[in-house]
Scaffold this motif. Structure first.
Motif, PDB file in Angstrom:
ATOM      1  N   ASN A   7     -11.378  25.427   7.168  1.00 11.28           N
ATOM      2  CA  ASN A   7     -12.275  26.501   7.608  1.00 11.28           C
ATOM      3  C   ASN A   7     -13.697  25.950   7.694  1.00 11.28           C
ATOM      4  O   ASN A   7     -13.893  24.727   7.560  1.00 11.28           O
ATOM      5  CB  ASN A   7     -12.200  27.700   6.650  1.00 11.28           C
ATOM      6  CG  ASN A   7     -12.855  27.420   5.297  1.00 11.28           C
ATOM      7  OD1 ASN A   7     -13.263  26.308   5.004  1.00 11.28           O
ATOM      8  ND2 ASN A   7     -12.953  28.439   4.475  1.00 11.28           N
ATOM      9  N   ASP A   8     -14.655  26.836   7.916  1.00  6.93           N
ATOM     10  CA  ASP A   8     -16.050  26.389   7.848  1.00  6.93           C
ATOM     11  C   ASP A   8     -16.853  27.183   6.818  1.00  6.93           C
ATOM     12  O   ASP A   8     -18.051  26.961   6.663  1.00  6.93           O
ATOM     13  CB  ASP A   8     -16.731  26.403   9.224  1.00  6.93           C
ATOM     14  CG  ASP A   8     -17.166  27.789   9.679  1.00  6.93           C
ATOM     15  OD1 ASP A   8     -16.865  28.790   8.999  1.00  6.93           O
ATOM     16  OD2 ASP A   8     -17.807  27.875  10.746  1.00  6.93           O
ATOM     17  N   ASP A   9     -16.176  28.092   6.114  1.00  9.41           N
ATOM     18  CA  ASP A   9     -16.872  28.904   5.115  1.00  9.41           C
ATOM     19  C   ASP A   9     -16.766  28.314   3.712  1.00  9.41           C
ATOM     20  O   ASP A   9     -17.303  28.887   2.761  1.00  9.41           O
ATOM     21  CB  ASP A   9     -16.310  30.334   5.109  1.00  9.41           C
ATOM     22  CG  ASP A   9     -16.654  31.077   6.393  1.00  9.41           C
ATOM     23  OD1 ASP A   9     -17.673  30.737   7.024  1.00  9.41           O
ATOM     24  OD2 ASP A   9     -15.888  31.988   6.772  1.00  9.41           O
ATOM     25  N   GLY A  10     -16.073  27.190   3.579  1.00 11.82           N
ATOM     26  CA  GLY A  10     -15.940  26.552   2.274  1.00 11.82           C
ATOM     27  C   GLY A  10     -14.579  26.802   1.652  1.00 11.82           C
ATOM     28  O   GLY A  10     -13.914  27.812   1.928  1.00 11.82           O
ATOM     29  N   GLN A  38     -20.229  25.787   6.024  1.00 15.15           N
ATOM     30  CA  GLN A  38     -20.582  24.934   7.166  1.00 15.15           C
ATOM     31  C   GLN A  38     -20.588  25.741   8.458  1.00 15.15           C
ATOM     32  O   GLN A  38     -20.342  25.180   9.533  1.00 15.15           O
ATOM     33  CB  GLN A  38     -19.577  23.784   7.290  1.00 15.15           C
ATOM     34  CG  GLN A  38     -19.613  22.806   6.140  1.00 15.15           C
ATOM     35  CD  GLN A  38     -20.814  21.901   6.195  1.00 15.15           C
ATOM     36  OE1 GLN A  38     -21.235  21.480   7.254  1.00 15.15           O
ATOM     37  NE2 GLN A  38     -21.393  21.618   5.048  1.00 15.15           N
ATOM     38  N   SER A  39     -20.842  27.039   8.345  1.00 17.81           N
ATOM     39  CA  SER A  39     -20.863  27.857   9.553  1.00 17.81           C
ATOM     40  C   SER A  39     -21.929  27.343  10.512  1.00 17.81           C
ATOM     41  O   SER A  39     -22.998  26.906  10.084  1.00 17.81           O
ATOM     42  CB  SER A  39     -21.143  29.318   9.191  1.00 17.81           C
ATOM     43  OG  SER A  39     -20.071  29.850   8.442  1.00 17.81           O
ATOM     44  N   ALA A  40     -21.616  27.379  11.789  1.00 17.61           N
ATOM     45  CA  ALA A  40     -22.500  26.896  12.860  1.00 17.61           C
ATOM     46  C   ALA A  40     -22.683  25.385  12.818  1.00 17.61           C
ATOM     47  O   ALA A  40     -23.627  24.855  13.398  1.00 17.61           O
ATOM     48  CB  ALA A  40     -23.853  27.609  12.864  1.00 17.61           C
ATOM     49  N   ILE A  94      -9.460  32.096   7.579  1.00 20.51           N
ATOM     50  CA  ILE A  94     -10.019  33.080   8.523  1.00 20.51           C
ATOM     51  C   ILE A  94     -11.529  33.091   8.365  1.00 20.51           C
ATOM     52  O   ILE A  94     -12.035  33.269   7.247  1.00 20.51           O
ATOM     53  CB  ILE A  94      -9.457  34.497   8.241  1.00 20.51           C
ATOM     54  CG1 ILE A  94      -7.939  34.522   8.401  1.00 20.51           C
ATOM     55  CG2 ILE A  94     -10.113  35.536   9.145  1.00 20.51           C
ATOM     56  CD1 ILE A  94      -7.330  35.846   7.924  1.00 20.51           C
ATOM     57  N   ASN A  95     -12.239  32.946   9.465  1.00 17.37           N
ATOM     58  CA  ASN A  95     -13.689  32.946   9.392  1.00 17.37           C
ATOM     59  C   ASN A  95     -14.244  34.354   9.179  1.00 17.37           C
ATOM     60  O   ASN A  95     -13.725  35.324   9.728  1.00 17.37           O
ATOM     61  CB  ASN A  95     -14.274  32.394  10.686  1.00 17.37           C
ATOM     62  CG  ASN A  95     -15.777  32.207  10.583  1.00 17.37           C
ATOM     63  OD1 ASN A  95     -16.253  31.461   9.739  1.00 17.37           O
ATOM     64  ND2 ASN A  95     -16.524  32.903  11.429  1.00 17.37           N
ATOM     65  N   ALA A  96     -15.302  34.420   8.365  1.00 13.15           N
ATOM     66  CA  ALA A  96     -16.028  35.675   8.192  1.00 13.15           C
ATOM     67  C   ALA A  96     -16.990  35.836   9.359  1.00 13.15           C
ATOM     68  O   ALA A  96     -18.112  35.339   9.330  1.00 13.15           O
ATOM     69  CB  ALA A  96     -16.776  35.666   6.864  1.00 13.15           C
ATOM     70  N   GLY A 108     -18.051  26.234  13.548  1.00 15.45           N
ATOM     71  CA  GLY A 108     -17.340  25.194  12.816  1.00 15.45           C
ATOM     72  C   GLY A 108     -15.861  25.512  12.691  1.00 15.45           C
ATOM     73  O   GLY A 108     -15.025  24.610  12.630  1.00 15.45           O
ATOM     74  N   THR A 109     -15.548  26.795  12.650  1.00 11.98           N
ATOM     75  CA  THR A 109     -14.144  27.216  12.566  1.00 11.98           C
ATOM     76  C   THR A 109     -13.363  26.730  13.782  1.00 11.98           C
ATOM     77  O   THR A 109     -12.290  26.130  13.653  1.00 11.98           O
ATOM     78  CB  THR A 109     -14.065  28.758  12.509  1.00 11.98           C
ATOM     79  OG1 THR A 109     -14.862  29.224  11.425  1.00 11.98           O
ATOM     80  CG2 THR A 109     -12.638  29.232  12.352  1.00 11.98           C
ATOM     81  N   VAL A 110     -13.909  27.008  14.963  1.00 11.84           N
ATOM     82  CA  VAL A 110     -13.238  26.580  16.191  1.00 11.84           C
ATOM     83  C   VAL A 110     -13.239  25.060  16.294  1.00 11.84           C
ATOM     84  O   VAL A 110     -12.246  24.447  16.703  1.00 11.84           O
ATOM     85  CB  VAL A 110     -13.908  27.216  17.425  1.00 11.84           C
ATOM     86  CG1 VAL A 110     -13.298  26.666  18.715  1.00 11.84           C
ATOM     87  CG2 VAL A 110     -13.776  28.733  17.378  1.00 11.84           C
TER      88      VAL A 110
HETATM   89 MN    MN Z   1     -18.040  30.552   9.078  1.00  9.23          MN
END
Ligand code: MN
Length: 266
Positions: A7-10, A38-40, A94-96, A108-110
């Protein structure tokens, strides 16, 4: 089936945990995810610094590997260093927050899923529209149903699909809609403030999809109208509609490689 979940939220994000619990029904799940949010981060990778990784335990049980790097770092490191065998499927989320429209480029998720596709894996990104209350367990229940449908209908190695789940208002999701990426522009504003020394700084504050007017049949509109948006994405950014026309332009130098495909190495 071997599944890599990232994911990108940790690694401790609730969206990842909810997705993990559902994915174990499909096969063996390995978790390799960023140490911190790590969002964006988009598709950035770490090249100038070492990448630290450690084993994370939750409730006394091994949960996965955390990586002090970007989401794309996680997938690369997982496949080439941490895992015993390459995954058949990479799932990111799942990204928030929804990753529709232009946000796909920043996400970052995609990007983590796209990295999986680049590595030759089947790849699926899952995001949940942002709301005051994020019910990741219900979102994961919907996501796993869509993931099963995607796999049953055919997702080839190297192919990427993005799933965006609308906020779970009463009666939502209303169904599934396969939709292309919106290219609607965001309304962007920066707030200017002063630091304690009186020096100005800027903070991106209006980078919002909710201000966008969207009439086309896109991922953005599907989520807004309460549908799960399913979007096939590709990592090749070439614009095929301009490719042959640009080859015919009167260039100052002779063109080399004319007639070769865009993706062919030089
Ligand atoms: Mn995110």
């Amino acid at each position: 089936m071997r599944i890599l979940l990232t994911n990108d939220d940790g690694i401790l994000a609730p969206g990842l945990a909810a997705m993990y619990r559902r994915l174990t029904a499909l096969g063996h799940v390995d978790v390799v995810a960023p140490e911190s949010g790590q969002s964006a981060a988009a598709h950035s990778i770490t090249v100038r610094y070492p990448i630290m990784s450690r084993q994370v335990h939750v409730g006394g049980e091994f949960h996965g590997y955390s990586v002090e790097g970007s989401p794309a770092d996680c997938v690369k490191l997982a496949i080439h260093a941490l895992l015993d065998a390459p995954p058949d499927l990479v799932v990111s989320g799942i990204n928030a927050g929804e990753n529709v429209g232009i946000h796909v480029l920043y996400s970052g998720t995609v990007a983590a899923a796209a990295e999986g596709a680049l590595q030759g894996c089947r790849a699926i990104a899952v995001s949940l529209e942002y709301a005051d209350e994020l019910d990741f367990d219900r979102a994961a229940e919907h996501a796993i149903a869509v993931i099963r449908d995607v796999l049953d209908n055919g997702l080839a190695p190297g192919e990427l699909v993005s799933i965006n789940i609308p906020a779970l208002r009463p009666g939502w999701p209303r169904g599934v809609r396969v939709a292309g990426q919106s290219t609607a522009r965001l309304s962007e504003t920066f707030e200017r403030r002063n630091d304690p020394q009186g020096r100005p700084y800027y903070w991106l504050s209006g980078n919002l999809l909710r201000d966008v007017q969207e009439t086309a049949d896109t991922d953005l509109r599907a989520v807004r109208e309460g549908y799960i948006a399913v979007t096939p994405l590709m990592v090749n950014l070439t614009d095929p509609s301009r490719l042959s026309a640009m080859r015919d332009w009167p260039w100052s130098w002779p063109q080399s490689g004319g007639g070769c495909g865009a993706a062919e190495p030089t």
